[in-house]
Design a protein around this motif. Structure first.
Motif, PDB file in Angstrom:
ATOM      1  N   THR A  30      45.540  29.065  37.553  1.00  0.00           N
ATOM      2  CA  THR A  30      45.033  28.212  36.480  1.00  0.00           C
ATOM      3  C   THR A  30      43.900  28.923  35.744  1.00  0.00           C
ATOM      4  OG1 THR A  30      43.374  27.157  37.908  1.00  0.00           O
ATOM      5  CG2 THR A  30      45.597  26.188  37.851  1.00  0.00           C
ATOM      6  N   PRO A  31      43.621  28.511  34.493  1.00  0.00           N
ATOM      7  CA  PRO A  31      42.508  29.126  33.754  1.00  0.00           C
ATOM      8  C   PRO A  31      41.180  29.045  34.507  1.00  0.00           C
ATOM      9  CG  PRO A  31      43.883  27.866  32.264  1.00  0.00           C
ATOM     10  CD  PRO A  31      44.384  27.584  33.646  1.00  0.00           C
ATOM     11  N   LEU A  32      40.929  27.915  35.159  1.00  0.00           N
ATOM     12  CA  LEU A  32      39.689  27.778  35.920  1.00  0.00           C
ATOM     13  C   LEU A  32      39.636  28.772  37.067  1.00  0.00           C
ATOM     14  CD1 LEU A  32      37.037  26.362  36.513  1.00  0.00           C
ATOM     15  CD2 LEU A  32      38.313  24.637  37.843  1.00  0.00           C
ATOM     16  N   SER A  33      40.758  28.958  37.737  1.00  0.00           N
ATOM     17  CA  SER A  33      40.810  29.920  38.835  1.00  0.00           C
ATOM     18  C   SER A  33      40.542  31.328  38.340  1.00  0.00           C
ATOM     19  CB  SER A  33      42.174  29.862  39.532  1.00  0.00           C
ATOM     20  OG  SER A  33      42.384  28.607  40.144  1.00  0.00           O
ATOM     21  N   LEU A  34      41.091  31.666  37.178  1.00  0.00           N
ATOM     22  CA  LEU A  34      40.875  33.006  36.624  1.00  0.00           C
ATOM     23  C   LEU A  34      39.407  33.226  36.284  1.00  0.00           C
ATOM     24  CD1 LEU A  34      43.980  33.409  34.282  1.00  0.00           C
ATOM     25  CD2 LEU A  34      43.629  34.371  36.562  1.00  0.00           C
ATOM     26  N   VAL A  35      38.747  32.185  35.770  1.00  0.00           N
ATOM     27  CA  VAL A  35      37.315  32.287  35.477  1.00  0.00           C
ATOM     28  C   VAL A  35      36.527  32.535  36.759  1.00  0.00           C
ATOM     29  CG1 VAL A  35      35.278  31.036  34.680  1.00  0.00           C
ATOM     30  CG2 VAL A  35      37.404  30.889  33.385  1.00  0.00           C
ATOM     31  N   LEU A  36      36.892  31.804  37.810  1.00  0.00           N
ATOM     32  CA  LEU A  36      36.218  31.973  39.095  1.00  0.00           C
ATOM     33  C   LEU A  36      36.486  33.359  39.682  1.00  0.00           C
ATOM     34  CD1 LEU A  36      36.863  28.463  40.720  1.00  0.00           C
ATOM     35  CD2 LEU A  36      34.750  29.315  39.681  1.00  0.00           C
ATOM     36  N   TYR A  37      37.718  33.820  39.573  1.00  0.00           N
ATOM     37  CA  TYR A  37      38.057  35.163  40.048  1.00  0.00           C
ATOM     38  C   TYR A  37      37.219  36.214  39.320  1.00  0.00           C
ATOM     39  CZ  TYR A  37      42.304  33.250  42.260  1.00  0.00           C
ATOM     40  OH  TYR A  37      43.188  32.549  43.029  1.00  0.00           O
ATOM     41  N   GLY A  38      37.179  36.087  37.984  1.00  0.00           N
ATOM     42  CA  GLY A  38      36.449  37.057  37.187  1.00  0.00           C
ATOM     43  C   GLY A  38      34.962  37.056  37.505  1.00  0.00           C
ATOM     44  N   ALA A  39      34.371  35.857  37.616  1.00  0.00           N
ATOM     45  CA  ALA A  39      32.947  35.756  37.936  1.00  0.00           C
ATOM     46  C   ALA A  39      32.656  36.346  39.312  1.00  0.00           C
ATOM     47  CB  ALA A  39      32.509  34.291  37.882  1.00  0.00           C
ATOM     48  N   TRP A  40      33.546  36.080  40.261  1.00  0.00           N
ATOM     49  CA  TRP A  40      33.369  36.607  41.611  1.00  0.00           C
ATOM     50  C   TRP A  40      33.413  38.143  41.611  1.00  0.00           C
ATOM     51  CZ3 TRP A  40      32.043  35.421  46.485  1.00  0.00           C
ATOM     52  CH2 TRP A  40      32.417  36.307  47.483  1.00  0.00           C
ATOM     53  N   MET A  41      34.378  38.718  40.932  1.00  0.00           N
ATOM     54  CA  MET A  41      34.518  40.171  40.926  1.00  0.00           C
ATOM     55  C   MET A  41      33.345  40.843  40.216  1.00  0.00           C
ATOM     56  SD  MET A  41      38.605  40.978  40.602  1.00  0.00           S
ATOM     57  CE  MET A  41      38.959  39.806  39.311  1.00  0.00           C
ATOM     58  N   PHE A  42      32.907  40.247  39.115  1.00  0.00           N
ATOM     59  CA  PHE A  42      31.733  40.796  38.419  1.00  0.00           C
ATOM     60  C   PHE A  42      30.523  40.789  39.350  1.00  0.00           C
ATOM     61  CE2 PHE A  42      27.780  40.037  36.126  1.00  0.00           C
ATOM     62  CZ  PHE A  42      27.762  41.091  35.239  1.00  0.00           C
ATOM     63  N   ALA A  43      30.304  39.674  40.038  1.00  0.00           N
ATOM     64  CA  ALA A  43      29.155  39.547  40.934  1.00  0.00           C
ATOM     65  C   ALA A  43      29.247  40.531  42.097  1.00  0.00           C
ATOM     66  CB  ALA A  43      29.055  38.116  41.469  1.00  0.00           C
ATOM     67  N   VAL A  44      30.449  40.695  42.649  1.00  0.00           N
ATOM     68  CA  VAL A  44      30.620  41.605  43.786  1.00  0.00           C
ATOM     69  C   VAL A  44      30.351  43.043  43.368  1.00  0.00           C
ATOM     70  CG1 VAL A  44      32.318  42.581  45.386  1.00  0.00           C
ATOM     71  CG2 VAL A  44      32.185  40.118  45.067  1.00  0.00           C
ATOM     72  N   VAL A  45      30.841  43.443  42.196  1.00  0.00           N
ATOM     73  CA  VAL A  45      30.582  44.802  41.699  1.00  0.00           C
ATOM     74  C   VAL A  45      29.084  45.038  41.561  1.00  0.00           C
ATOM     75  CG1 VAL A  45      30.812  46.348  39.705  1.00  0.00           C
ATOM     76  CG2 VAL A  45      32.791  45.059  40.513  1.00  0.00           C
ATOM     77  N   LEU A  46      28.388  44.077  40.955  1.00  0.00           N
ATOM     78  CA  LEU A  46      26.952  44.236  40.729  1.00  0.00           C
ATOM     79  C   LEU A  46      26.182  44.269  42.048  1.00  0.00           C
ATOM     80  CD1 LEU A  46      24.578  44.430  38.785  1.00  0.00           C
ATOM     81  CD2 LEU A  46      24.558  41.922  38.656  1.00  0.00           C
TER      82      LEU A  46
END
Length: 205
Positions: free
Chosen positions: A138-154
């Motif tokens: 779902t779009p919400l899941s994709l937003v959560l996935y993206g936010a999680w990956m950005f945070a993990v990289v940082l």
């Protein structure tokens, strides 16, 4: 939940593999301190965020062969340039580790991190592949996935910078810093050169 766990594990395992961004963070942390290295960390994370957003919202441009080839050529030249700079430099660990961040150095490292991330076609290809694997989310899941990956990289990049740029690490790393710089320089030149040569052979073939 199972899909998120699979995405999170795959993404984190990819982060554990040393690459161009890793060597940039290592050298920056050792020569300028971990505080200045956070500039490179943020730049790399934002570059990853650009590719994550582009892949997850279905922007076809990011996976267009012409765009990827352009990124590959520019990235290869950039990596060769940085690698030669590493090889020609005489790196020393900055003696002043406890003062505040110098804005000029931090911003320069931010720019290097951003360029390193944006000009690495493997980042774009990785996130496009990952987005294809979660295309049914779902779009919400994709937003959560993206936010999680950005945070993990940082967080991971800052962790690496803090560990290698801390006072405790300096005594062990002082003697090997020139070798780390040379190894990173050779790696970047070879990696960038292989990107350029591969693209040239592709055009000739």
């Amino acid at each position: 939940m199972e899909q998120f766990a699979a995405v999170a594990v795959a993404h984190f395992l990819a982060l554990l593999i040393p690459g161009v961004d890793f060597f940039l963070i290592v050298r920056t942390a050792l020569t300028h301190g971990w505080r200045n290295a956070t500039g490179a960390c943020l730049g790399i994370a934002i570059a990853n965020g650009v590719f994550i957003a582009g892949a997850f919202v279905g922007v076809a441009l990011i996976s267009n062969p012409v765009v990827l080839d352009t990124i590959q050529m520019a990235g290869g030249i950039f990596l060769i340039f940085i690698g030669i700079a590493f090889l020609r430099s005489n790196p020393v660990i900055a003696p002043d580790r406890g003062t505040g961040v110098k804005s000029r150095t931090w911003l320069r490292n931010f720019g290097l991190g951003l360029a390193s991330g944006l000009l690495n076609p493997k980042n774009a290809m990785f996130y496009v592949s990952l987005a294809a694997a979660v295309s049914t989310a779902t779009p919400l899941s994709l937003v959560l996935y993206g936010a999680w990956m950005f945070a993990v990289v940082l967080v991971w990049d800052v962790f690496v910078a803090v560990v290698l740029g801390s006072r405790h690490s300096l005594g062990y790393l002082q003697r090997i810093l020139p070798w780390i710089s040379r190894f990173a320089g050779v790696f970047l030149v070879l990696f960038g050169g292989s990107m350029v040569i591969g693209l040239v052979l592709k055009f000739l073939g």
